[in-house]
Design a protein around this motif. Structure first.
Motif, PDB file in Angstrom:
ATOM      1  N   ALA A  76      45.278  91.319 105.965  1.00  9.06           N
ATOM      2  CA  ALA A  76      45.156  90.994 107.385  1.00  9.06           C
ATOM      3  C   ALA A  76      46.253  91.698 108.173  1.00  9.06           C
ATOM      4  O   ALA A  76      47.303  92.039 107.624  1.00  9.06           O
ATOM      5  N   ASN A  77      46.019  91.887 109.445  1.00  8.69           N
ATOM      6  CA  ASN A  77      47.031  92.439 110.334  1.00  8.69           C
ATOM      7  C   ASN A  77      47.678  91.358 111.191  1.00  8.69           C
ATOM      8  O   ASN A  77      48.625  91.643 111.917  1.00  8.69           O
ATOM      9  N   ASN A  78      47.185  90.140 111.094  1.00  3.31           N
ATOM     10  CA  ASN A  78      47.690  89.019 111.867  1.00  3.31           C
ATOM     11  C   ASN A  78      48.313  88.005 110.916  1.00  3.31           C
ATOM     12  O   ASN A  78      47.679  87.594 109.939  1.00  3.31           O
ATOM     13  N   LEU A  79      49.545  87.586 111.190  1.00  2.00           N
ATOM     14  CA  LEU A  79      50.242  86.666 110.293  1.00  2.00           C
ATOM     15  C   LEU A  79      49.537  85.319 110.171  1.00  2.00           C
ATOM     16  O   LEU A  79      49.479  84.750 109.082  1.00  2.00           O
ATOM     17  N   LEU A  80      49.001  84.792 111.254  1.00  2.22           N
ATOM     18  CA  LEU A  80      48.306  83.499 111.181  1.00  2.22           C
ATOM     19  C   LEU A  80      47.073  83.576 110.289  1.00  2.22           C
ATOM     20  O   LEU A  80      46.801  82.668 109.501  1.00  2.22           O
ATOM     21  N   VAL A  81      46.346  84.665 110.377  1.00  6.72           N
ATOM     22  CA  VAL A  81      45.166  84.871 109.519  1.00  6.72           C
ATOM     23  C   VAL A  81      45.615  85.026 108.068  1.00  6.72           C
ATOM     24  O   VAL A  81      45.029  84.438 107.155  1.00  6.72           O
ATOM     25  N   ALA A  82      46.673  85.794 107.852  1.00  7.86           N
ATOM     26  CA  ALA A  82      47.187  85.998 106.493  1.00  7.86           C
ATOM     27  C   ALA A  82      47.672  84.685 105.883  1.00  7.86           C
ATOM     28  O   ALA A  82      47.417  84.400 104.712  1.00  7.86           O
ATOM     29  N   ARG A  83      48.360  83.861 106.679  1.00 10.64           N
ATOM     30  CA  ARG A  83      48.860  82.566 106.191  1.00 10.64           C
ATOM     31  C   ARG A  83      47.690  81.655 105.810  1.00 10.64           C
ATOM     32  O   ARG A  83      47.726  80.983 104.784  1.00 10.64           O
ATOM     33  N   ALA A  84      46.633  81.644 106.618  1.00  9.72           N
ATOM     34  CA  ALA A  84      45.450  80.835 106.308  1.00  9.72           C
ATOM     35  C   ALA A  84      44.787  81.334 105.023  1.00  9.72           C
ATOM     36  O   ALA A  84      44.368  80.530 104.179  1.00  9.72           O
ATOM     37  N   ALA A  85      44.713  82.651 104.848  1.00  7.90           N
ATOM     38  CA  ALA A  85      44.134  83.219 103.624  1.00  7.90           C
ATOM     39  C   ALA A  85      44.993  82.865 102.412  1.00  7.90           C
ATOM     40  O   ALA A  85      44.473  82.534 101.343  1.00  7.90           O
ATOM     41  N   TYR A  86      46.313  82.899 102.569  1.00  8.55           N
ATOM     42  CA  TYR A  86      47.228  82.531 101.483  1.00  8.55           C
ATOM     43  C   TYR A  86      47.025  81.071 101.077  1.00  8.55           C
ATOM     44  O   TYR A  86      46.917  80.755  99.893  1.00  8.55           O
ATOM     45  N   GLU A  87      46.963  80.176 102.053  1.00  7.21           N
ATOM     46  CA  GLU A  87      46.776  78.753 101.758  1.00  7.21           C
ATOM     47  C   GLU A  87      45.438  78.507 101.068  1.00  7.21           C
ATOM     48  O   GLU A  87      45.354  77.713 100.125  1.00  7.21           O
ATOM     49  N   ALA A  88      44.391  79.199 101.508  1.00  6.66           N
ATOM     50  CA  ALA A  88      43.077  79.063 100.858  1.00  6.66           C
ATOM     51  C   ALA A  88      43.129  79.610  99.430  1.00  6.66           C
ATOM     52  O   ALA A  88      42.553  79.017  98.516  1.00  6.66           O
ATOM     53  N   ALA A  89      43.818  80.722  99.228  1.00  9.21           N
ATOM     54  CA  ALA A  89      43.931  81.313  97.886  1.00  9.21           C
ATOM     55  C   ALA A  89      44.683  80.374  96.942  1.00  9.21           C
ATOM     56  O   ALA A  89      44.316  80.234  95.771  1.00  9.21           O
ATOM     57  N   CYS A  90      45.721  79.713  97.439  1.00  7.44           N
ATOM     58  CA  CYS A  90      46.480  78.762  96.608  1.00  7.44           C
ATOM     59  C   CYS A  90      45.609  77.576  96.193  1.00  7.44           C
ATOM     60  O   CYS A  90      45.718  77.090  95.063  1.00  7.44           O
TER      61      CYS A  90
END
Length: 71
Positions: free
Chosen positions: A27-41
């Motif tokens: 992602a290029n957006n930190l909020l989107v990346a953080r949401a993807a990280y939380e979903a991946a965890c």
């Protein structure tokens, strides 16, 4: 879009934290990346998941193992 063009990557890493084994999201957006990280965890709770910005680690799902001192 090639990985090197993403500002943030969500990756699964080997259990010894030595190498990435799967790119889960970019992602290029930190909020989107953080949401993807939380979903991946949540999706892979027994795996090591990193959120990175280039070489900088912003978050990791598990602590790195203690390395033995060479002394």
């Amino acid at each position: 879009m090639p990985i090197f063009e993403w500002n943030y990557q969500v990756e699964e890493w080997s259990r010894d934290h030595m190498a990435p084994v799967d790119l889960m999201a970019g992602a290029n957006n930190l909020l989107v990346a953080r949401a993807a990280y939380e979903a991946a965890c949540k999706e892979r709770p027994d795996r090591v998941v990193y959120l990175r910005n280039g070489a900088r680690v912003l978050a990791r799902s598990k602590e790195e193992p203690q390395r033995k001192s060479p002394h």
